[in-house]
Scaffold this motif. Structure first.
Motif, PDB file in Angstrom:
ATOM      1  N   GLY A  41      20.042  52.433  55.966  1.00  0.00           N
ATOM      2  CA  GLY A  41      21.373  51.885  55.765  1.00  0.00           C
ATOM      3  C   GLY A  41      21.553  51.026  54.548  1.00  0.00           C
ATOM      4  N   ALA A  42      20.650  51.105  53.562  1.00  0.00           N
ATOM      5  CA  ALA A  42      20.798  50.266  52.363  1.00  0.00           C
ATOM      6  C   ALA A  42      19.938  50.797  51.219  1.00  0.00           C
ATOM      7  CB  ALA A  42      20.428  48.823  52.664  1.00  0.00           C
ATOM      8  N   PHE A  43      20.322  50.430  49.999  1.00  0.00           N
ATOM      9  CA  PHE A  43      19.592  50.836  48.798  1.00  0.00           C
ATOM     10  C   PHE A  43      18.143  50.369  48.799  1.00  0.00           C
ATOM     11  CE2 PHE A  43      20.514  46.495  47.757  1.00  0.00           C
ATOM     12  CZ  PHE A  43      19.520  46.100  46.872  1.00  0.00           C
ATOM     13  N   LYS A  44      17.822  49.369  49.606  1.00  0.00           N
ATOM     14  CA  LYS A  44      16.487  48.775  49.599  1.00  0.00           C
ATOM     15  C   LYS A  44      15.386  49.790  49.893  1.00  0.00           C
ATOM     16  CE  LYS A  44      17.362  44.239  49.084  1.00  0.00           C
ATOM     17  NZ  LYS A  44      16.704  43.363  48.093  1.00  0.00           N
ATOM     18  N   GLY A  90      17.017  41.048  55.877  1.00  0.00           N
ATOM     19  CA  GLY A  90      17.246  42.183  56.757  1.00  0.00           C
ATOM     20  C   GLY A  90      17.012  43.550  56.148  1.00  0.00           C
ATOM     21  N   ASN A  91      17.705  43.888  55.091  1.00  0.00           N
ATOM     22  CA  ASN A  91      17.667  45.259  54.592  1.00  0.00           C
ATOM     23  C   ASN A  91      16.329  45.618  53.954  1.00  0.00           C
ATOM     24  OD1 ASN A  91      20.220  45.902  55.495  1.00  0.00           O
ATOM     25  ND2 ASN A  91      21.231  45.330  53.586  1.00  0.00           N
ATOM     26  N   HIS A  92      15.753  44.711  53.177  1.00  0.00           N
ATOM     27  CA  HIS A  92      14.445  44.996  52.575  1.00  0.00           C
ATOM     28  C   HIS A  92      13.377  45.065  53.663  1.00  0.00           C
ATOM     29  CE1 HIS A  92      11.121  45.045  49.756  1.00  0.00           C
ATOM     30  NE2 HIS A  92      10.636  43.944  50.302  1.00  0.00           N
ATOM     31  N   PRO A 102      10.852  41.029  47.823  1.00  0.00           N
ATOM     32  CA  PRO A 102      12.085  41.819  47.901  1.00  0.00           C
ATOM     33  C   PRO A 102      12.745  42.122  46.568  1.00  0.00           C
ATOM     34  CG  PRO A 102      12.421  39.607  48.790  1.00  0.00           C
ATOM     35  CD  PRO A 102      10.951  39.772  48.588  1.00  0.00           C
ATOM     36  N   PHE A 103      12.425  41.361  45.521  1.00  0.00           N
ATOM     37  CA  PHE A 103      13.029  41.674  44.218  1.00  0.00           C
ATOM     38  C   PHE A 103      12.131  41.339  43.042  1.00  0.00           C
ATOM     39  CE2 PHE A 103      14.765  37.679  45.872  1.00  0.00           C
ATOM     40  CZ  PHE A 103      14.450  36.759  44.872  1.00  0.00           C
TER      41      PHE A 103
END
Length: 319
Positions: free
Chosen positions: A51-54, A80-82, A148-149
């Motif tokens: 559900g996400a680009f991650k 959450g998403n990562h 995460p980034f």
């Protein structure tokens, strides 16, 4: 300092993750185009796996781990998403994924991480608490931290979304990304400029979490006082030196938006495009609608970053 990936690394990432992620569609709205006086092309990463680009960055980082490191597992901290993406990527290699998340993480995102196999640990909602908890897990397990980034493989994976978008929609004049920690916009900027140096890259962030805007203005990383609060919970991280360098040199401007503008833009996307997106995804459209980014008359790509929403707590729902 970690260096941002180059264009060749992003192309290699696309090959590496091709079998693990989706090529997401691009949607249009004649009503929004007319209202803004621009042609908007919405890249629907809310329809990505997890559900996400991650998923792009997580799979690239996990699949690129040498076997001896991978067998010890991976760890991250995430809103959450990562975390969900890393858990799924780890599961694809049969390894453990330890995820630290703020206790304020929406229940829907906690559940998303757990269902993909994350070993979830909650902490206080500060960057220091997240990092400390992740460091403790690394020390105890020997797992590899997949930030995460602030990770070149993660940024390279995120940049693949721009390669796809520019094949689906040639001759874009601009791309707009939301900014949290800056991994997405860094990868997108490098990828887009590898294809066409003339493409303008814009960022957008909540006014309550405007560290990218502040940092560009000051010339140095300028964090917002903790704790930060916004309905766009995926954008509360502070940019890193690696992502700031790309934002400083390759991003044309950063627009900021109010909480009310985020909610309004989120609802417009649901109504006009007939898709579910989370608040963080709506921030670029909010910046276009409030005029904080110069997009009139242009062909503009907008990255809709995710669609993991607690459907019991919609921001416009009447109590």
């Amino acid at each position: 300092m970690i260096a941002a990936p180059g264009f060749e690394a992003i192309k290699a990432a696309r090959t590496r993750i091709a079998a693990s992620v989706r090529c997401t569609p691009v949607l249009r709205s004649d009503f929004l185009d007319e209202e803004l006086g621009a042609q908007l092309f919405f890249k629907c990463e809310n329809l990505q796996v997890t559900g996400a680009f991650k998923a792009r960055g997580a799979f690239n980082a996990v699949l690129n781990l040498p076997p001896a490191l991978a067998m010890r597992g991976v760890v991250t901290h995430s809103s959450g998403n990562h975390g969900a993406a890393l858990a799924l990527a780890a599961r694809s290699r049969g390894i453990a994924a330890y995820v630290v998340a703020p206790r304020t993480t929406p229940a829907s995102k906690q559940q998303n991480m757990l269902r993909f196999g994350a070993r979830l640990q909650l902490c206080e909602p500060t960057l220091a608490a997240r990092q400390a908890a992740a460091d403790e897990i690394v020390a105890a397990t020997g797992a590899t931290l997949i930030h995460p980034f602030d990770n070149a493989d993660v940024m390279a994976g995120q940049g693949t979304v721009a390669l796809e978008l520019l094949e689906q929609v040639p001759e874009l004049a601009a791309i707009v990304c939301p900014i949290g920690g800056g991994g997405l916009i860094s990868g997108v900027a490098v990828a887009a400029h590898g294809v066409n140096q003339q493409i303008r890259i814009f960022g957008a962030e909540p006014a309550s979490a405007d560290d990218a805007w502040r940092s560009r203005s000051a010339g140095v990383i300028t964090p917002v006082a903790q704790p930060i609060s916004s309905i766009a919970d995926g954008l509360l991280a502070t940019i890193a030196p690696s992502t700031f360098e790309v934002i400083r040199t390759q991003v044309r401007a950063v627009g900021t938006v109010s909480e009310e503008q985020i909610v309004a833009a989120m609802r417009r996307i649901w109504e006009e495009l007939k898709i579910i997106v989370e608040a963080s995804s709506a921030v670029p459209l909010a910046a276009a609608l409030n005029g904080s980014l110069p997009l009139t008359g242009q062909r503009v790509g907008i990255i809709l970053t995710g669609g993991n929403v607690d459907l019991q707590r919609l921001p416009w729902k009447q109590e």
